[in-house]
Design an enzyme around this catalytic site. Structure first.
Site, PDB file in Angstrom:
ATOM      1  N   CYS A  48       0.802  -1.233   0.000  1.00 28.45           N
ATOM      2  CA  CYS A  48       0.000   0.000   0.000  1.00 28.45           C
ATOM      3  C   CYS A  48       0.834   1.283   0.000  1.00 28.45           C
ATOM      4  O   CYS A  48       0.582   2.184  -0.797  1.00 28.45           O
ATOM      5  CB  CYS A  48      -0.896   0.059   1.232  1.00 28.45           C
ATOM      6  SG  CYS A  48      -1.519  -1.521   1.784  1.00 28.45           S
ATOM      7  N   LYS A  51       3.336   1.807  -2.999  1.00 28.33           N
ATOM      8  CA  LYS A  51       2.451   1.923  -4.167  1.00 28.33           C
ATOM      9  C   LYS A  51       1.838   3.317  -4.240  1.00 28.33           C
ATOM     10  O   LYS A  51       1.784   3.950  -5.299  1.00 28.33           O
ATOM     11  CB  LYS A  51       1.376   0.821  -4.077  1.00 28.33           C
ATOM     12  CG  LYS A  51       0.333   0.772  -5.155  1.00 28.33           C
ATOM     13  CD  LYS A  51      -0.872   1.638  -4.914  1.00 28.33           C
ATOM     14  CE  LYS A  51      -1.583   1.455  -3.618  1.00 28.33           C
ATOM     15  NZ  LYS A  51      -2.320   0.207  -3.468  1.00 28.33           N
ATOM     16  N   GLU A 181      -3.180  -1.061 -10.850  1.00 31.00           N
ATOM     17  CA  GLU A 181      -2.436   0.042 -10.223  1.00 31.00           C
ATOM     18  C   GLU A 181      -1.045   0.178 -10.847  1.00 31.00           C
ATOM     19  O   GLU A 181      -0.597   1.281 -11.164  1.00 31.00           O
ATOM     20  CB  GLU A 181      -2.321  -0.205  -8.717  1.00 31.00           C
ATOM     21  CG  GLU A 181      -3.666  -0.031  -8.012  1.00 31.00           C
ATOM     22  CD  GLU A 181      -3.630  -0.355  -6.526  1.00 31.00           C
ATOM     23  OE1 GLU A 181      -2.671  -1.009  -6.063  1.00 31.00           O
ATOM     24  OE2 GLU A 181      -4.579   0.045  -5.818  1.00 31.00           O
TER      25      GLU A 181
END
Ligand code: NDP
Length: 457
Positions: A48, A51, A181
């Site tokens: 998380c 990223k 992503e």
């Protein structure tokens, strides 16, 4: 009487393990945590957090483009990958330190080495055995790359954050959160990016309308999206680049092949064979409502149980377990309903509650409200990106069953709407709410007419 060194021995200092350990220690338990890799687990180190920094990095390309319409006579400046990686590493070291302080300051014994279970009450760390009343497995997950010729040439999210340079051509394989992503990250930072997904449209399980909207927006940004496509083999060629042969015979050239095809539970060398811990049919640790495994003294939480692989869920599981074991008066079972989530693609996609398709499958008669618009910030620019907001409403009870969005800061907006949905908000509640003008979020409370309504039964 058996004497134990610890009331709770936690294996894994990721989001779930640290939360369980801290809460248990606060409730007065004697707690140890063993971690062999990095404090903070996947989320902090290779998930998380890095990223999000990389997505922020990639999103500056949009800002530079948009600034021209506002009078900033700027070309997109050169991007330096090593600066981004170094800044990210610096920040993550800071976060690792925070995690260490959190544990140590709550009185937890921290052992920074691999832990192996020898029997249901014994854990071995660096040759020393610890007797524990209970053991908690919170070892998380690990990228799972399928077996095919040349798989050794593929990288995963574990490696992507440490690449020595930004690859010029990237093939991303998968259609879940991580693939979408990272396709946005690589493309935004300047790599020519192709996304391959084996079925007809990525992000299976999300609302069809928002999936299509995100696909269209990514195409507008120049992504090469290849659906119904899968890899047969990867070969390294003489100049060091990679040749990706697809199952339909096509061949793509790349400098990097990034796989995001799901994550497996991290059970390597954990010693589960010395226990009665059972795995479910997908290979994750099987637990009951209170996270107890089939071995009564052993518990498991987080990605290793494979329920919902999200950091806030692991945190909540850790807290719930600590309460159950050491503060039973404050224990409440964890409610897995209405968990919001976001895909930090460019643009973001976020969602809470039921998709239109799920709501129909469950037998609801629906009213669908939807708004697609060009955000105000883009009015003075040439950027044609559109935001989509969608409400799935039960036509009989007026309850809002789902909210879905593709657009800037979708995750921030859906997080707030999650409170309304948890409180059981009806569409009338949304209608009664006055907007903040001019914002994008005011659209949530100004959608008056349904775009579709199922017939009365
Ligand atoms: P997901 O399980 O979300 O997606 C895996 C994708 O890979 C699916 O599209 C799947 O296709 C495809 N796939 C699976 N096996 C193969 C195969 N053998 N060949 C080709 N394609 C394959 O996994 P991710 O790795 O993206 O993420 C793991 C988890 O991490 C997520 O479930 C999510 O909970 C969490 N996460 C959350 C984030 C967030 O909250 N923003 C960010 C990143 C991760 P198909 O649809 O056909 O099954």
């Amino acid at each position: 009487m058996t004497t134990y060194d610890f009331d709770l021995f936690v294996i894994g200092a990721g989001s779930g393990g640290v939360r369980a350990a801290r809460f248990a220690a606060d409730f007065g338990a004697r707690v140890a945590v063993a971690e062999s890799r990095y404090l903070g687990g996947t989320c902090v180190n290779v998930g998380c957090m890095p990223k999000k920094y990389f997505i922020y990095g990639a999103s500056f390309r949009d800002e530079f483009r948009q600034a021209r319409g506002y009078g900033w006579d700027a070309e997109v400046p050169a991007f330096d990958w090593n600066t981004l990686v170094a800044s990210k590493d610096h920040e993550i070291r800071r976060l690792n330190g925070i995690y260490r302080a959190l544990l140590v300051n709550s009185g937890v014994t921290l052992l920074e080495a691999h832990a192996r279970i020898l029997d249901p009450h014994t854990v071995e760390v660096e040759g020393r055995c610890y007797r524990c009343e209970r053991i908690l497995i919170a070892t998380g997950g690990w990228p799972d790359v399928p077996d095919f010729p040349g798989r050794e040439h593929a990288i995963t999210s574990n490696e992507a954050f440490y690449l020595p340079e930004l690859p010029k051509r990237v093939v991303v394989v998968g259609g879940g959160y991580i693939a979408v992503e990272f396709a946005s990250i690589f493309q935004g930072l300047g790599a020519k990016t192709t996304l391959l997904y084996r079925r007809e449209l990525f992000l299976r399980g999300f609302d069809q309308g928002v999936r299509e909207h995100l696909r269209d927006e990514m195409l507008k940004r120049g992504h090469d999206l290849q659906f119904n496509a899968d890899v047969a083999r990867i070969d390294k060629v003489a100049d060091g680049s990679l040749q990706v042969t697809l199952k339909d015979g096509r061949v793509l050239e790349a400098d990097c092949v990034f796989y995001a095809t799901g994550r497996r539970p991290m059970l390597d060398d954990l010693g589960l064979e010395n226990t009665g811990v059972a795995l479910d049919e997908r290979g994750f640790i099987e637990v009951g409502e209170t996270f107890q495994t089939t071995e009564p003294s052993i518990y498991a939480i987080g990605d290793v149980i494979g329920r919902v692989q999200l950091t806030p869920v692991a945190l909540a599981e850790g807290m719930t377990l600590a309460r159950h074991l050491f503060s039973p008066d404050s224990y409440r079972p964890l409610n897995y309903d209405l968990i919001a989530s976001a895909v930090f693609s460019l643009p973001n996609l976020a969602s809470i509650g039921l998709s239109e398709e799920e709501a129909r499958e469950r037998g609801h008669r629906l009213k669908i409200f939807q708004s697609s618009f060009r955000p105000t910030k883009l009015s003075l620019t040439e950027v044609q990106e559109r935001t989509l907001m969608k409400l799935v409403v039960d036509a009989d009870s007026d309850q809002v069953l789902g909210c879905h969005m593709v657009g800037p800061d979708a995750g921030e907006q859906i997080q707030c709407l999650a409170i309304a949905l948890k409180a059981g908000a009806t569409k009338a509640c949304f209608d009664d709410t006055l907007g903040i003008h001019p914002t994008a979020a005011e659209e949530w409370v100004t959608m008056r007419k349904p775009v579709r309504e199922d017939e009365a039964r």
